[in-house]
Design a protein around this motif. Structure first.
Motif, mmCIF file in Angstrom:
data_model
loop_
_atom_site.group_PDB
_atom_site.id
_atom_site.type_symbol
_atom_site.label_atom_id
_atom_site.label_comp_id
_atom_site.label_asym_id
_atom_site.label_seq_id
_atom_site.Cartn_x
_atom_site.Cartn_y
_atom_site.Cartn_z
ATOM 1 N N ALA A 171 0.853 -1.186 0.000
ATOM 2 C CA ALA A 171 0.000 0.000 0.000
ATOM 3 C C ALA A 171 0.888 1.234 0.000
ATOM 4 N N ARG A 172 0.342 2.353 -0.438
ATOM 5 C CA ARG A 172 1.132 3.579 -0.462
ATOM 6 C C ARG A 172 1.493 4.056 0.940
ATOM 7 N N SER A 173 0.556 3.912 1.872
ATOM 8 C CA SER A 173 0.772 4.381 3.239
ATOM 9 C C SER A 173 -0.137 3.605 4.175
ATOM 10 N N PRO A 174 0.098 3.665 5.485
ATOM 11 C CA PRO A 174 -0.786 2.973 6.425
ATOM 12 C C PRO A 174 -2.242 3.408 6.283
ATOM 13 N N GLY A 175 -2.475 4.688 5.981
ATOM 14 C CA GLY A 175 -3.831 5.173 5.837
ATOM 15 C C GLY A 175 -4.549 4.648 4.618
ATOM 16 N N GLU A 176 -3.799 4.107 3.655
ATOM 17 C CA GLU A 176 -4.390 3.562 2.443
ATOM 18 C C GLU A 176 -4.383 2.034 2.419
ATOM 19 N N LEU A 177 -4.022 1.439 3.541
ATOM 20 C CA LEU A 177 -3.995 -0.017 3.638
ATOM 21 C C LEU A 177 -5.402 -0.531 3.954
ATOM 22 N N VAL A 190 3.800 -3.847 3.165
ATOM 23 C CA VAL A 190 4.897 -3.102 2.562
ATOM 24 C C VAL A 190 4.352 -1.742 2.140
ATOM 25 N N PHE A 191 5.035 -0.669 2.506
ATOM 26 C CA PHE A 191 4.551 0.680 2.198
ATOM 27 C C PHE A 191 5.503 1.361 1.219
ATOM 28 N N THR A 192 4.933 1.893 0.147
ATOM 29 C CA THR A 192 5.765 2.421 -0.934
ATOM 30 C C THR A 192 6.044 3.914 -0.841
ATOM 31 N N PRO A 200 10.880 0.482 6.808
ATOM 32 C CA PRO A 200 11.431 1.035 5.569
ATOM 33 C C PRO A 200 10.346 1.281 4.525
ATOM 34 N N VAL A 201 10.567 2.286 3.691
ATOM 35 C CA VAL A 201 9.659 2.609 2.600
ATOM 36 C C VAL A 201 10.244 2.047 1.307
ATOM 37 N N GLY A 202 9.432 1.398 0.516
ATOM 38 C CA GLY A 202 9.930 0.869 -0.746
ATOM 39 C C GLY A 202 8.987 -0.142 -1.343
ATOM 40 N N MET A 204 7.692 -3.747 -2.923
ATOM 41 C CA MET A 204 7.847 -5.145 -2.556
ATOM 42 C C MET A 204 9.078 -5.698 -3.258
ATOM 43 N N ALA A 205 9.924 -6.409 -2.500
ATOM 44 C CA ALA A 205 11.219 -6.824 -3.031
ATOM 45 C C ALA A 205 11.500 -8.288 -2.710
ATOM 46 N N ALA A 206 12.627 -8.766 -3.255
ATOM 47 C CA ALA A 206 13.034 -10.146 -3.021
ATOM 48 C C ALA A 206 13.176 -10.443 -1.537
ATOM 49 N N ALA A 207 13.577 -9.433 -0.759
ATOM 50 C CA ALA A 207 13.752 -9.632 0.681
ATOM 51 C C ALA A 207 12.445 -9.991 1.372
#
Length: 255
Positions: A171-177, A190-192, A200-202, A204-207
């Motif tokens: 999601a872009r932010s906790p408020g948009e989850l 995961v927040f972008t 961390p902001v970013g 979705m990744a392999a981690a």
């Protein structure tokens, strides 16, 4: 009913077709009257609409329906929407809709609809993306792509299933989850664009994906990916790179 410019929805794309689940064509072809009974705000742009459908034959988590609105002048608008609720015998189903700019159907739901209003629904549709709860499920979603995945999570909880289930949601932010207050230990968010302190902001990744593929349950995961075209391509690539068999990835895209 106020009509505005048309919004579009793309049909689910078939990335792989293992274990297709049969859909009752006779039931799915019949339009039924659904009455809006409740509206719950999920985020500033998304809300859940609870519908009473007395003749609903039931559904599997991950399935969707066709919804039809008819204006006073006879104009008809139809859209596909994923079912958010778990299967039960309540005679109700739930849809969670984003308010799409200039969207005639989502706009009507968000700005005009109120309890007591009626629409028509047809379904359930598509056995491709359905999860009956019989195999470990790894769910990856972004934005409103979490809706059919939440049906699976709710089903897993309601039935007390022992089969493993994990969800990664972006999601872009906790408020948009969407469903933020309902998510549990099975879910990693995961927040972008904006995240809580220490997170961390970013993208979705392999981690995020690799650890789940490194320690798989017996029989491995059945992976379900739902979101925009860009997210679907990105998430499925992460899965394959982490070792998930292509034939065990199911994708539903929202456009």
């Amino acid at each position: 009913m106020t009509e505005t410019a048309t919004t579009t929805f793309t049909a689910p794309a078939r990335f792989a077709v293992p274990g297709r689940i049969a859909v009752g064509e006779q039931t799915a072809s019949v339009w039924q009257t659904a009455t809006l009974t409740e509206v719950r705000r999920e985020t500033p742009r998304a809300a859940t609409f609870r519908l009473a459908v007395p003749g609903w034959a039931g559904h599997l988590p991950g399935q969707h329906l066709m919804l039809r609105l008819t204006a006073g002048d006879g104009y008809v608008a139809q859209r596909h929407y994923s079912i958010a609720s778990a299967p039960d015998a309540s005679g109700h189903i739930e849809l969670t809709l984003d308010q799409v700019p200039d969207g005639e159907v989502s706009g009507w739901f968000h700005t005009v609809a109120e309890p007591g209003d009626t629409v028509e629904v047809r379904g359930p549709l598509s056995g491709f993306f359905a999860w009956p709860g019989d195999r470990p499920a790894l769910l990856l979603g972004a934005g409103s792509g979490v809706v059919p995945l939440m049906s699976m999570v709710r089903h897993h909880r309601a039935r007390g299933l022992a089969v493993p289930l994990r969800m990664l949601v972006s999601a872009r932010s906790p408020g948009e989850l969407i469903y933020a207050q309902e998510l549990g230990t099975e879910t990693t968010a995961v927040f972008t664009r904006d995240a809580p302190a220490g997170v961390p902001v970013g993208r979705m990744a392999a981690a995020h994906v690799a650890p789940l593929l490194a320690e798989q349950p017996p029989g491995g995961w059945e992976a379900y990916v739902c979101g925009s075209n860009g997210f679907a391509e990105h998430a499925s690539r992460l899965l394959v790179e982490a070792g998930q068999p292509v034939e065990r990835i199911r994708i539903e895209r929202f456009g």
